[in-house]
Scaffold this active site. Structure first.
Site, PDB file in Angstrom:
ATOM      1  N   CYS A  77       0.842  -1.206   0.000  1.00 60.62           N
ATOM      2  CA  CYS A  77       0.000   0.000   0.000  1.00 60.62           C
ATOM      3  C   CYS A  77       0.876   1.255   0.000  1.00 60.62           C
ATOM      4  O   CYS A  77       1.617   1.479  -0.946  1.00 60.62           O
ATOM      5  CB  CYS A  77      -1.005  -0.029   1.154  1.00 60.62           C
ATOM      6  SG  CYS A  77      -2.354   1.165   0.925  1.00 60.62           S
ATOM      7  N   HIS A 175      -3.871  -4.328  -0.076  1.00 59.87           N
ATOM      8  CA  HIS A 175      -3.474  -4.887   1.217  1.00 59.87           C
ATOM      9  C   HIS A 175      -3.493  -6.407   1.111  1.00 59.87           C
ATOM     10  O   HIS A 175      -4.524  -7.037   1.302  1.00 59.87           O
ATOM     11  CB  HIS A 175      -4.424  -4.409   2.316  1.00 59.87           C
ATOM     12  CG  HIS A 175      -4.171  -2.999   2.738  1.00 59.87           C
ATOM     13  ND1 HIS A 175      -3.162  -2.661   3.605  1.00 59.87           N
ATOM     14  CD2 HIS A 175      -4.774  -1.847   2.391  1.00 59.87           C
ATOM     15  CE1 HIS A 175      -3.170  -1.352   3.792  1.00 59.87           C
ATOM     16  NE2 HIS A 175      -4.132  -0.834   3.058  1.00 59.87           N
ATOM     17  N   GLU A 177      -2.397  -8.472   3.160  1.00 57.57           N
ATOM     18  CA  GLU A 177      -2.726  -9.040   4.477  1.00 57.57           C
ATOM     19  C   GLU A 177      -4.220  -9.026   4.773  1.00 57.57           C
ATOM     20  O   GLU A 177      -4.681  -9.665   5.713  1.00 57.57           O
ATOM     21  CB  GLU A 177      -1.944  -8.303   5.578  1.00 57.57           C
ATOM     22  CG  GLU A 177      -2.476  -6.945   5.967  1.00 57.57           C
ATOM     23  CD  GLU A 177      -2.143  -5.802   5.013  1.00 57.57           C
ATOM     24  OE1 GLU A 177      -2.479  -4.652   5.343  1.00 57.57           O
ATOM     25  OE2 GLU A 177      -1.554  -6.057   3.928  1.00 57.57           O
TER      26      GLU A 177
END
Length: 193
Positions: A77, A175, A177
Site C-alpha cells: 500500500c 493490502h 494481508e
C-alpha cells in the site's frame, strides 16, 4: 529464515504480523538498521500520508538504508508508493527506488478507492497460483501508473499498477494481508522467493 517488518510508525504492522503468523512465520518488527540488513526477507507496510511517512523514515535514517538492501523486499500500500520517485500527495519526494511517479486519482473519482477490485496482467513469481481477475482489497487515493515495472494491474476506472517490481523490490498497492486466501498466497510466494 528471518523476516523483518519495517516499523516507522506509519505501517499497518499488526495486520501484516497476524497474516504472517497465520502462515507460521514469526516476524520481527523493527526500525533497527542491523536487524533490517541481516533479514532474509523485508516487508514494508504503510498506511497514512506520504510526507509524514517520509519524515518518519528520515528520522530513523531508513531513507538511506532501504535503497541499499539486496534481499527480497515487499512494499504494501503506502509502502509501495514510498518506493517510487515522487508523489503528488503533498508534493513529496519518495525513496526513489522504483522509477515511477505516484499520481492522485482524477478529481471526478470518489477517493479513496476502497474495497475489492480485480487484479490482472500478472507477470511475476509473486503471483504463482493466483488466477487472473482474482480480487484484492484496496484503500488508496494515489496510484502508480502502468509502466515497464508493472507486474499486475487493476483499474479505477483507468488501469493503474496493482503491483510493481524493480530488481529485488516488489510492491503491491492492495493490502495483501487483508485480501483473504489470494493475499495469503501472495505473502507466501514472497516468502518463497
Amino acid at each position: 529464515m528471518k523476516t523483518v517488518i519495517v516499523d516507522y510508525k506509519a505501517g499497518n504492522v499488526q495486520s501484516v504480523l497476524f497474516a504472517l503468523e497465520r502462515l507460521g512465520v514469526q516476524a520481527t518488527v523493527t526500525a533497527n538498521a542491523e536487524e533490517i540488513q541481516s533479514a532474509d526477507k523485508v516487508i514494508f507496510p504503510g498506511v497514512g500520508e506520504a510526507s509524514s511517512a517520509m519524515r518518519a523514515l528520515k528520522a530513523h535514517n531508513l531513507d538511506q538504508l532501504l535503497p541499499t538492501l539486496t534481499q527480497p523486499f515487499l512494499g504494501v500500500c503506502l509502502g509501495m508508493q514510498l518506493l517510487c520517485l515522487h508523489s503528488e500527495e503533498g508534493d513529496t519526494d519518495m525513496l526513489g527506488i522504483i522509477p515511477v511517479p505516484v499520481k492522485r486519482f482524477d478529481v471526478a473519482m470518489k477517493v479513496p478507492h476502497m474495497g475489492w477490485n480485480t487484479v490482472t496482467s500478472l507477470k511475476s513469481d509473486l503471483f504463482t497460483g493466483i488466477q487472473e481477475e482474482e480480487y484484492a482489497y484496496f484503500v488508496h487515493s494515489f496510484y502508480a501508473p502502468v509502466t515497464q515495472f508493472t507486474i499486475a494491474q487493476s483499474a479505477y476506472p483507468e488501469p493503474f499498477s496493482a503491483a510493481l517490481q524493480y530488481k529485488n523490490f516488489y510492491a503491491v498497492q492492495f493490502h495483501a494481508e487483508k485480501s483473504g486466501a489470494p493475499g495469503a498466497q501472495i505473502l507466501q510466494n514472497f516468502l518463497n522467493l
